[in-house]
Scaffold this active site. Structure first.
Site, PDB file in Angstrom:
ATOM      1  N   PHE A 181      -5.603   2.979  -2.617  1.00 15.82           N
ATOM      2  CA  PHE A 181      -5.609   3.415  -4.026  1.00 15.82           C
ATOM      3  C   PHE A 181      -7.021   3.351  -4.626  1.00 15.82           C
ATOM      4  CE2 PHE A 181      -0.964   1.782  -4.719  1.00 15.82           C
ATOM      5  CZ  PHE A 181      -0.463   2.920  -4.123  1.00 15.82           C
ATOM      6  N   PRO A 182      -8.076   3.758  -3.885  1.00 15.40           N
ATOM      7  CA  PRO A 182      -9.428   3.638  -4.442  1.00 15.40           C
ATOM      8  C   PRO A 182      -9.616   4.448  -5.723  1.00 15.40           C
ATOM      9  CG  PRO A 182      -9.436   5.035  -2.475  1.00 15.40           C
ATOM     10  CD  PRO A 182      -8.089   4.376  -2.538  1.00 15.40           C
ATOM     11  N   LEU A 183      -8.867   5.542  -5.846  1.00 15.19           N
ATOM     12  CA  LEU A 183      -8.983   6.350  -7.071  1.00 15.19           C
ATOM     13  C   LEU A 183      -7.848   6.038  -8.044  1.00 15.19           C
ATOM     14  CD1 LEU A 183     -10.095   9.744  -5.464  1.00 15.19           C
ATOM     15  CD2 LEU A 183     -11.497   8.190  -6.848  1.00 15.19           C
ATOM     16  N   SER A 210      -4.782   6.386  -7.635  1.00 16.24           N
ATOM     17  CA  SER A 210      -3.896   7.554  -7.563  1.00 16.24           C
ATOM     18  C   SER A 210      -4.354   8.693  -8.464  1.00 16.24           C
ATOM     19  CB  SER A 210      -2.448   7.148  -7.901  1.00 16.24           C
ATOM     20  OG  SER A 210      -2.017   6.159  -7.009  1.00 16.24           O
ATOM     21  N   LYS A 233      -9.962  13.016 -14.345  1.00 18.72           N
ATOM     22  CA  LYS A 233      -9.428  14.333 -14.736  1.00 18.72           C
ATOM     23  C   LYS A 233      -8.314  14.256 -15.767  1.00 18.72           C
ATOM     24  CE  LYS A 233      -6.513  14.165 -10.661  1.00 18.72           C
ATOM     25  NZ  LYS A 233      -6.176  14.743  -9.377  1.00 18.72           N
ATOM     26  N   SER A 263      -2.136  -5.216   6.968  1.00 16.99           N
ATOM     27  CA  SER A 263      -2.138  -4.690   5.607  1.00 16.99           C
ATOM     28  C   SER A 263      -1.078  -5.427   4.794  1.00 16.99           C
ATOM     29  CB  SER A 263      -1.824  -3.192   5.666  1.00 16.99           C
ATOM     30  OG  SER A 263      -1.878  -2.632   4.384  1.00 16.99           O
ATOM     31  N   ASN A 264      -1.378  -5.646   3.526  1.00 19.00           N
ATOM     32  CA  ASN A 264      -0.417  -6.224   2.586  1.00 19.00           C
ATOM     33  C   ASN A 264       0.021  -7.640   2.945  1.00 19.00           C
ATOM     34  OD1 ASN A 264      -0.189  -3.812   0.898  1.00 19.00           O
ATOM     35  ND2 ASN A 264       0.820  -2.887   2.661  1.00 19.00           N
ATOM     36  N   TYR A 322       4.781   7.194   6.462  1.00 17.76           N
ATOM     37  CA  TYR A 322       4.540   8.435   5.716  1.00 17.76           C
ATOM     38  C   TYR A 322       5.327   9.575   6.373  1.00 17.76           C
ATOM     39  CZ  TYR A 322       0.471   5.540   4.464  1.00 17.76           C
ATOM     40  OH  TYR A 322      -0.342   4.503   4.096  1.00 17.76           O
TER      41      TYR A 322
HETATM   42  P1  NAP Z   1      -5.994   7.300  -4.058  1.00 16.39           P
HETATM   43  O1  NAP Z   1      -6.945   7.492  -2.946  1.00 16.39           O
HETATM   44  O2  NAP Z   1      -6.285   6.311  -5.110  1.00 16.39           O
HETATM   45  O3  NAP Z   1      -5.735   8.680  -4.812  1.00 16.39           O
HETATM   46  C1  NAP Z   1      -5.642   9.864  -4.082  1.00 16.39           C
HETATM   47  C2  NAP Z   1      -5.210  10.976  -5.042  1.00 16.39           C
HETATM   48  O4  NAP Z   1      -6.216  11.204  -6.030  1.00 16.39           O
HETATM   49  C3  NAP Z   1      -5.095  12.289  -4.283  1.00 16.39           C
HETATM   50  O5  NAP Z   1      -3.860  12.412  -3.635  1.00 16.39           O
HETATM   51  C4  NAP Z   1      -5.264  13.298  -5.415  1.00 16.39           C
HETATM   52  O6  NAP Z   1      -4.020  13.306  -6.134  1.00 16.39           O
HETATM   53  C5  NAP Z   1      -6.340  12.615  -6.264  1.00 16.39           C
HETATM   54  N1  NAP Z   1      -7.717  12.994  -5.848  1.00 16.39           N
HETATM   55  C6  NAP Z   1      -8.350  12.711  -4.677  1.00 16.39           C
HETATM   56  N2  NAP Z   1      -9.607  13.174  -4.680  1.00 16.39           N
HETATM   57  C7  NAP Z   1      -9.803  13.748  -5.879  1.00 16.39           C
HETATM   58  C8  NAP Z   1     -10.896  14.400  -6.488  1.00 16.39           C
HETATM   59  N3  NAP Z   1     -12.059  14.536  -5.851  1.00 16.39           N
HETATM   60  N4  NAP Z   1     -10.748  14.882  -7.745  1.00 16.39           N
HETATM   61  C9  NAP Z   1      -9.584  14.743  -8.393  1.00 16.39           C
HETATM   62  N5  NAP Z   1      -8.504  14.141  -7.879  1.00 16.39           N
HETATM   63  C10 NAP Z   1      -8.604  13.634  -6.632  1.00 16.39           C
HETATM   64  O7  NAP Z   1      -4.516   6.935  -3.505  1.00 16.39           O
HETATM   65  P2  NAP Z   1      -3.812   7.053  -2.092  1.00 16.39           P
HETATM   66  O8  NAP Z   1      -4.081   8.362  -1.437  1.00 16.39           O
HETATM   67  O9  NAP Z   1      -2.396   6.660  -2.287  1.00 16.39           O
HETATM   68  O10 NAP Z   1      -4.535   5.902  -1.248  1.00 16.39           O
HETATM   69  C11 NAP Z   1      -5.506   6.191  -0.259  1.00 16.39           C
HETATM   70  C12 NAP Z   1      -4.934   6.042   1.135  1.00 16.39           C
HETATM   71  O11 NAP Z   1      -4.638   4.660   1.381  1.00 16.39           O
HETATM   72  C13 NAP Z   1      -3.596   6.745   1.363  1.00 16.39           C
HETATM   73  O12 NAP Z   1      -3.732   8.134   1.568  1.00 16.39           O
HETATM   74  C14 NAP Z   1      -3.066   5.988   2.543  1.00 16.39           C
HETATM   75  O13 NAP Z   1      -3.636   6.503   3.739  1.00 16.39           O
HETATM   76  C15 NAP Z   1      -3.533   4.567   2.261  1.00 16.39           C
HETATM   77  N6  NAP Z   1      -2.536   3.686   1.621  1.00 16.39           N
HETATM   78  C16 NAP Z   1      -2.161   2.572   2.281  1.00 16.39           C
HETATM   79  C17 NAP Z   1      -1.240   1.698   1.726  1.00 16.39           C
HETATM   80  C18 NAP Z   1      -0.857   0.462   2.480  1.00 16.39           C
HETATM   81  O14 NAP Z   1       0.178  -0.150   2.152  1.00 16.39           O
HETATM   82  N7  NAP Z   1      -1.620   0.063   3.464  1.00 16.39           N
HETATM   83  C19 NAP Z   1      -0.696   1.956   0.462  1.00 16.39           C
HETATM   84  C20 NAP Z   1      -1.107   3.107  -0.216  1.00 16.39           C
HETATM   85  C21 NAP Z   1      -2.032   3.959   0.378  1.00 16.39           C
HETATM   86  P3  NAP Z   1      -3.630  14.422  -7.215  1.00 16.39           P
HETATM   87  O15 NAP Z   1      -4.267  15.722  -6.813  1.00 16.39           O
HETATM   88  O16 NAP Z   1      -2.134  14.429  -7.197  1.00 16.39           O
HETATM   89  O17 NAP Z   1      -4.143  13.864  -8.517  1.00 16.39           O
END
Ligand code: NAP
Length: 311
Positions: free
Chosen positions: A206-208, A210, A216, A157-158, A59
Site C-alpha cells: 500500500f505505498p500509495l 491505494s 488525484k 508477510s503480516n 490474488y
Molecule cells: P498501492 O500500491 O498503494 O496503490 C496502487 C493503486 O494506486 C493502483 O492500483 C492504482 O489504483 C493507483 N495508482 C498506481 N499508480 C498510480 C499513478 N501513477 N497515478 C495515479 N494512481 C496510481 O496499493 P496495492 O497495489 O494494493 O499495494 C501494492 C502491492 O503490494 C500489491 O499490488 C500487492 O502486490 C502487494 N500487497 C501485499 C499485501 C500483503 O498482505 N503482503 C497486501 C496488499 C498488497 P487506481 O487506478 O484504482 O486508483
C-alpha cells in the site's frame, strides 16, 4: 538500466521500482478487472526494466500467478525477472483460512510453480501467519525448498514483530513485507530497527495508500470498492490526508514532477527499504511510477515530507 539493488542478504538484485500485481487477475479483490489490460501492464513493466513482480496465490485466487506466468513465458527470458509469490492461505467453503504447516506450504509451492510455468520461485513468502505452526518450523520448510533449488529467497508477510523474530531464529529470512506508507508509519518503530540489524529488506505494501497518495483525489471523491472501508478514506481523516497531499504537491510542483513520484522516492530514502512495489491498474501508471527513478530528494525535502506526515 536502473541500478540493481540487493534484496536483503539474498542473491536477488532488482530495480528499486518493482510491480505489485494484486489487480492483475485479482478478481476476488478487484471484481471486473480486465485480464488483457493486466497482462499488458506486466509486459510494459518488464519491457521498461522492472524485474521484481510481486504476486500471490491469494490474488485471483491463483489467476494472478497464471497471468504472470503467461507473460513471463512469452517474453522468453525467465532469468531476467524476479518472481515473488506468497502461499499460506487456503479457501475452504468460500472462507479464507491460514495454514503454515510444512506439508501444506510445500504442496502449495508445487501448485504455484505450475501456475507460474516455472521450475523455481525467486522469492517465496508466507503470506500470513497461522495460529498453530511454530514460526521457525514454517520457515524450516522454506529453507528445505531453498536447499532443493525450488526457491531462491525466503520472505514473510503480516507477521507480528515477535512472530518475525521467532521465524528468523536461524537467520533465514531475507525479506519482510508489511503495510507502510506516509499515512501509516507504525512499521518504522515496530520493524525497521530489526530489519536493519538483521539485513532483512522491508518491502512496503500500500505505498500509495491505494491511490490516495498519488494526488488525484479531491474532497468530494466517493468510493464504492474496498476503499470505502479503509481508515485513510474515512470522513475527517480523508480530508486531513488530502490536505497533507496538497503540501506534498508544493514540493512536487517545485521539482516539476508529480505527487506520486515524490512519495515513492521518499520511501527509497529509508534505510530499511531497498525496493517498492506500487500496484497499477493500467500500463500508463507503471510507466509513470518508473519516473520516480529520476527524482532526487534533497535532505531539506526529505525532512519536510517527514514533518508533514510525522509519526
Ligand atoms: P498501492 O500500491 O498503494 O496503490 C496502487 C493503486 O494506486 C493502483 O492500483 C492504482 O489504483 C493507483 N495508482 C498506481 N499508480 C498510480 C499513478 N501513477 N497515478 C495515479 N494512481 C496510481 O496499493 P496495492 O497495489 O494494493 O499495494 C501494492 C502491492 O503490494 C500489491 O499490488 C500487492 O502486490 C502487494 N500487497 C501485499 C499485501 C500483503 O498482505 N503482503 C497486501 C496488499 C498488497 P487506481 O487506478 O484504482 O486508483
Amino acid at each position: 538500466m536502473a541500478k540493481q539493488i540487493q534484496l536483503g542478504k539474498s542473491d536477488l538484485y532488482v530495480n528499486p521500482i518493482g510491480l505489485g500485481t494484486n489487480a492483475v487477475g485479482g478478481h476476488n479483490l478487484f471484481p471486473g478487472s480486465d485480464e488483457e489490460v493486466g497482462k499488458q501492464l506486466v509486459r510494459t513493466a518488464i519491457e521498461n526494466g522492472i524485474n521484481l513482480l510481486d504476486t500471490a496465490f491469494m490474488y485471483g485466487p491463483g489467476r494472478s500467478e497464471e497471468l504472470i506466468g503467461e507473460v513471463v513465458k512469452e517474453g522468453g527470458k525467465r532469468s531476467d525477472v524476479v518472481i515473488a509469490t506468497k502461499v499460506g492461505p487456503k479457501f475452504v467453503d468460500g472462507k479464507m483460512l491460514m495454514d503454515n504447516s510444512p506439508a501444506f506450504l510445500q504442496e502449495e509451492v508445487e501448485k504455484s510453480l505450475q501456475r507460474l510455468q516455472t521450475d523455481y520461485i525467486d522469492l517465496l513468502y508466507i503470506h500470513y501467519p497461522d495460529q498453530d505452526t511454530p514460526k521457525d518450523e514454517a520457515i524450516g520448510a522454506l529453507k528445505q525448498l531453498k536447499d532443493e533449488g525450488k526457491i531462491r529467497a525466503i520472505g514473510i508477510s503480516n507477521f507480528s514483530p515477535d512472530q518475525l523474530k521467532e521465524a528468523n531464529k536461524d537467520g533465514y529470512v531475507d525479506v519482510f513485507q508489511g503495510e507502510y506508507n506516509l499515512l501509516n508509519r507504525k512499521a518504522e518503530q515496530a520493524y525497521f530497527p530489526y530489519m536493519i540489524e538483521n539485513k532483512i529488506s522491508f518491502i512496503p505494501y500500500f505505498p500509495l495508500a491505494s491511490g490516495l497518495l498519488a494526488g488525484k483525489y479531491t474532497k468530494d471523491a466517493t468510493f464504492k470498492d474496498f476503499r470505502a472501508s479503509l481508515p485513510y478514506f474515512q470522513g475527517e481523516a480523508f480530508a486531513q490526508n488530502l490536505d497533507k497531499v496538497e503540501r506534498i504537491r508544493l514540493i512536487a510542483d517545485a521539482k516539476g514532477v508529480e505527487v506520486a513520484h515524490v512519495v515513492l522516492a521518499w520511501y527509497l530514502t529509508r534505510e530499511a527499504i531497498d525496493v517498492i512495489i506500487p500496484g497499477a491498474k493500467r500500463a500508463e501508471q507503471v510507466l509513470n511510477n518508473l519516473k520516480t527513478l529520476n527524482v532526487q530528494l534533497t535532505n531539506e525535502e526529505i525532512q519536510a515530507i517527514d514533518s508533514i506526515f510525522h509519526v
